[in-house]
Every structure is written in C-alpha cells, then in structure tokens.
Design an enzyme around this catalytic site. Structure first.
Site, PDB file in Angstrom:
ATOM      1  N   ARG A   1      71.939 -87.177  73.905  1.00  0.00           N
ATOM      2  CA  ARG A   1      70.790 -87.589  74.947  1.00  0.00           C
ATOM      3  C   ARG A   1      71.103 -88.878  75.583  1.00  0.00           C
ATOM      4  O   ARG A   1      70.331 -89.002  76.953  1.00  0.00           O
ATOM      5  CB  ARG A   1      69.419 -87.455  74.235  1.00  0.00           C
TER       6      ARG A   1
ATOM      7  N   TYR B   1      61.435 -75.796  98.051  1.00  0.00           N
ATOM      8  CA  TYR B   1      61.446 -74.726  96.882  1.00  0.00           C
ATOM      9  C   TYR B   1      60.204 -74.528  96.325  1.00  0.00           C
ATOM     10  O   TYR B   1      59.540 -75.627  96.007  1.00  0.00           O
ATOM     11  CB  TYR B   1      62.708 -75.140  96.038  1.00  0.00           C
TER      12      TYR B   1
ATOM     13  N   ASP C   1      66.674 -83.508  98.709  1.00  0.00           N
ATOM     14  CA  ASP C   1      67.200 -82.662  98.113  1.00  0.00           C
ATOM     15  C   ASP C   1      68.288 -81.715  98.894  1.00  0.00           C
ATOM     16  O   ASP C   1      67.967 -81.329  99.927  1.00  0.00           O
ATOM     17  CB  ASP C   1      66.179 -81.370  97.829  1.00  0.00           C
TER      18      ASP C   1
ATOM     19  N   LYS D   1      73.606 -74.300  91.994  1.00  0.00           N
ATOM     20  CA  LYS D   1      74.066 -73.560  93.093  1.00  0.00           C
ATOM     21  C   LYS D   1      75.491 -73.811  93.348  1.00  0.00           C
ATOM     22  O   LYS D   1      76.428 -73.441  92.816  1.00  0.00           O
ATOM     23  CB  LYS D   1      73.033 -73.741  94.152  1.00  0.00           C
TER      24      LYS D   1
HETATM   25  C1  3LM Z   1      66.581 -70.296  94.494  1.00  0.00           C
HETATM   26  N1  3LM Z   1      66.362 -72.521  93.639  1.00  0.00           N
HETATM   27  O1  3LM Z   1      67.065 -69.160  94.289  1.00  0.00           O
HETATM   28  P1  3LM Z   1      66.998 -75.300  89.173  1.00  0.00           P
HETATM   29  N2  3LM Z   1      66.017 -77.566  94.686  1.00  0.00           N
HETATM   30  C2  3LM Z   1      66.208 -76.292  95.573  1.00  0.00           C
HETATM   31  C3  3LM Z   1      66.382 -75.226  95.008  1.00  0.00           C
HETATM   32  O2  3LM Z   1      66.577 -74.167  95.632  1.00  0.00           O
HETATM   33  C4  3LM Z   1      66.203 -74.867  93.601  1.00  0.00           C
HETATM   34  C5  3LM Z   1      65.772 -76.041  92.702  1.00  0.00           C
HETATM   35  C6  3LM Z   1      65.876 -77.205  93.329  1.00  0.00           C
HETATM   36  C7  3LM Z   1      66.317 -71.053  93.550  1.00  0.00           C
HETATM   37  C8  3LM Z   1      66.152 -70.813  91.978  1.00  0.00           C
HETATM   38  S1  3LM Z   1      64.122 -69.383  91.818  1.00  0.00           S
HETATM   39  C9  3LM Z   1      63.348 -68.806  90.293  1.00  0.00           C
HETATM   40  C10 3LM Z   1      65.845 -69.475  91.516  1.00  0.00           C
HETATM   41  C11 3LM Z   1      66.272 -76.535  97.011  1.00  0.00           C
HETATM   42  C12 3LM Z   1      66.423 -73.844  92.887  1.00  0.00           C
HETATM   43  C13 3LM Z   1      65.828 -76.046  91.213  1.00  0.00           C
HETATM   44  O3  3LM Z   1      65.934 -76.048  88.249  1.00  0.00           O
HETATM   45  O4  3LM Z   1      68.643 -75.541  88.811  1.00  0.00           O
HETATM   46  O5  3LM Z   1      66.876 -73.903  89.126  1.00  0.00           O
HETATM   47  O6  3LM Z   1      66.703 -75.852  90.678  1.00  0.00           O
HETATM   48  O7  3LM Z   1      66.005 -70.701  95.822  1.00  0.00           O
END
Ligand code: 3LM
Length: 391
Positions: A56, A109, A181, A206
């Site tokens: 951690r 998001y 972001d 992603k």
């Molecule tokens: C999506 N997005 O399908 P994680 N910042 C951005 C994002 O698009 C996302 C995050 C942060 C999607 C996930 S929706 C239930 C699925 C611009 C995530 C957050 O915590 O790694 O999912 O990222 O748009």
C-alpha cells in the site's frame, strides 16, 4: 535527449540487471517486504532508508508503471490508483477543504459529477459547471473560495473541448490549480502539463490499458504536490493499484501509439460516414470540419481521437433500437478497447446526473456514444449501417 513519445511508452526506467536480464519487469506479487534488520526497517518508515515496506506504501511493479506515466505525461511524478475514480477523488480531496469552490467544465463523467455532489452534500465543497468558452465565463463564476478548475477535454460524452491557454492563464492570475482528466485523449494525443495544467488524471482502464481487462487510475503532477497526495490520500485512504494491474498497464502502454493511430484512423472514417447517414441527426467528433471547436482540436491535440457521439432521429426508442440491432459492436460502457463499444450516456454512464443538468450539459436521450475499436473500419461501418437502416 528525452525519448520520443512512442519510444517512451516502451522503454522505461526498468533496471534489467536486477531482474536476471528479464526484458519485461516482473510482477512483485507481495503484500509486504522484509527488512535485513530492525534498524533498516525503522529507517525506511522514517523516510531515511531506501527500499519497499508494504505494497500500500509502494510496490516495484506499480512504481515502474508510475515512472512510465510520469514520462508519458511529461510530469515530475505519477501515482497509480485502483481506479480512475480513486485517482480523481485522491487529487480533489488533496486540494480542497470544506468551504472551497471548484469551477468544472460543462460536463464530466457521471461518477465525477457524483463525487462532486457528494463532496457538496457532506463536506461543503461546491462546484459550478460552466462552458469556459471565454474569460468572462470564468470571471463571472469565480468566487473568493474558488481553488480549482477541473476539466475534461474532450468531455465525456459531448466531446466539447476546453482551451488550455485560456484556463491556465486565468488560473495563474487567480492562484487556482488546474486539473485535467485526459482519459479521452490519452497522453499520445494530448499532454496537458505541457500547456501549464497542474495535474493530469486518467482512467487507465481505458486507452492506457487498452484491452478491457483492468480497472485502474493514475494522476501526474509536480513532485511536491504528488507527495502530498501520496502521504495522505493514497497512503491513508488506500485506493492503491495492484501489481498485476500495473503489469497489464505496462504491457498495454507499449502499444499505445499504434493502437491510438488505428483508433483515430477508424474514427475519422466512421465519423464521415455517420455524418452523411440520413438517420443521424448530429455527430460530435473533434475531427469533424464542422465541429464548433475544430480549430482548438488542431491547436492542442495531435489527432482528434477515437471517440464519437451522435444523435439519431426518433428519440430514445430509436437510439435503443440501433443498439439492439447491432451484431458485432458490443453494448457496453467503458472505452478505448480493441472492440468497438456503444452505449447510451443518458441511461448508462451519465444516468446519475439529474435530467435537467444532463440536458444543460448537452446529453440528450437520443445520443449514443461510440468507442471506435481496432477492427477493420468496413466491419464497424457495415454493422452500424445495418443497425441504422432498421430505423
Ligand atoms: C465510461 N468512464 O464508460 P474508472 N474519467 C473519465 C471516465 O470516462 C471514467 C472515469 C474517469 C466510463 C466508465 S461507466 C460505469 C464506465 C473521463 C470512466 C472513471 O474509475 O477507471 O472507471 O474511471 O465513460
């Protein structure tokens, strides 16, 4: 001489000699690390000794990924997290105190919106969603308590962009921290720190991972600020990345440039075809010559990316019908994978945002979001065309 970006994704700081010459860094799947003696253990905990203590607090495989990301974003230091949201929340909670205010791009998001709402309800941190098209948008919404400008660019899912030079200049004048972001662009297409942003966050789930097999996040910024994030938000809240996930990301990053080139080339073709289709109302794609901010795309992005949103004639029902008729393209949230994915932002990724705010952000019920994959573009288009033809 710094490495070219494509090379930097492949060659990191790995010390091959320490790993029997292994080309690929090993997965250090160990929760804890032994100390040669009590004194060295105590020295490491006091910050005066070298070496790992407990995963951690740091792990060699994770560190390798963090170093690769710091180089990719041209930042001083990166920290990896268990998800994109863990990275976003760690950075925001490291910068804000109760009573503070955040200027946010007109759209983010869904879970970032959710996090900011929760911070507002529980911790008296407030946010305004504004268009940031010119200085007066920012100036009119600035409050004495404003500390942070938080933007997605391009915005998920409307693809609207924010001008880095505008927001970073304004931030400097008013002593604000700019967080970007960069998930939709990836460092291959856009490096906000080169444009004077302070912190970059990613959902590494992603494009960075690129294969739909890992949930991860990363934040990059100055050494001093990231140390603040590490000492509290990361160490004490504990949303750290596992070593296997870090290893998958190191593997994914090696092909980031070739994947992104293909995502971008495919998206360009698909956007052109969608735009001409009679069942399509509007496309939202930064590379479309009619896109309102097309000039900004070429100013701050190397290519317009692999994401396209579009609205279809006939409302939500028609949008659902298109998705349900698809044969190859998968109905799924997330993005940046080899497979082309489609989803309905209003009821999926952005469903947590109340309808009025969603409409204000430009997320309509007949909007679909396409993450253009790595398949042959003809197969992507054939599937879309037959699905649209039924409308
Ligand atoms: C999506 N997005 O399908 P994680 N910042 C951005 C994002 O698009 C996302 C995050 C942060 C999607 C996930 S929706 C239930 C699925 C611009 C995530 C957050 O915590 O790694 O999912 O990222 O748009």
């Amino acid at each position: 001489m710094p490495l070219n970006k494509e090379t930097g994704y492949i060659h990191g700081h790995e010390d091959k000699e320490r790993h029997y010459g292994s080309l690929v860094p090993p997965i250090y799947q160990s929760s804890t690390f032994t100390f040669p003696d009590a004194e060295s253990g105590a020295a490491r905990f006091s910050g005066n000794g070298n070496g790992y203590m407990y995963s951690r607090l740091g792990n060699p495989t994770v560190r390798e990924f963090e170093e690769r990301m710091a180089a990719a974003e041209r930042g001083e230091k990166a920290l990896a997290f268990a998800s994109g949201m863990a990275a976003v929340s760690a950075v925001l909670t490291s910068l804000l105190r109760s009573g503070d205010h955040v200027l946010v791009s007109k759209g983010v998001y869904g879970c970032t919106f959710g996090l900011l709402s929760w911070l507002s309800d529980r911790f008296d941190v407030h946010a305004n969603y504004i268009s940031m098209e010119n200085k007066s948008d920012l100036a009119e919404n600035l409050q004495p308590t404003t500390k942070v400008i938080y933007v997605e660019t391009p915005i998920n899912p409307t693809m609207k962009m924010t001008d880095f030079s505008l927001i970073t200049q304004f931030a400097q004048e008013h002593n604000l921290t700019v967080i970007v972001d960069n998930t939709f662009a990836s460092p291959y297409l856009q490096r906000p720190l080169e444009h004077n942003a302070d912190v970059v966050v990613h959902s590494a789930t992603k494009y960075l991972g690129g294969h739909g097999d890992v949930i991860a996040g990363v934040a990059v910024g100055s050494f001093d600020f990231m140390e603040v994030v590490r000492k509290n938000a990361q160490k004490d809240m504990g949303g750290v990345l596992g070593s296997f996930e870090a290893w998958l990301l190191l593997r994914g990053m090696k092909t980031l440039s070739v994947r992104m080139d293909r995502h971008c080339a495919n998206a360009k073709v698909i956007a052109e075809k969608l735009k001409k289709h009679l069942q399509v109302e509007t496309i939202f794609f930064p590379g479309d010559p009619d896109f309102q901010q097309c000039e900004l795309t070429s100013k701050q992005m190397d290519q317009p990316g692999g994401m396209i949103s579009f609205t279809v004639k006939g409302g939500k029902e028609a949008a659902f019908n298109v998705m349900n008729r698809l044969k190859m393209i998968a109905i799924a949230v997330s993005l940046g994978d080899a497979e082309t994915l489609i989803q309905h932002p209003a009821s999926m990724t952005h469903a947590v945002i109340p309808e009025a705010e969603r409409e204000f952000m430009g997320i309509s019920d007949n909007m679909l979001r396409l993450s253009v994959g790595l398949e042959h573009y003809e197969d992507i288009w054939n599937d879309l065309e037959q699905a649209l033809a039924g409308n």
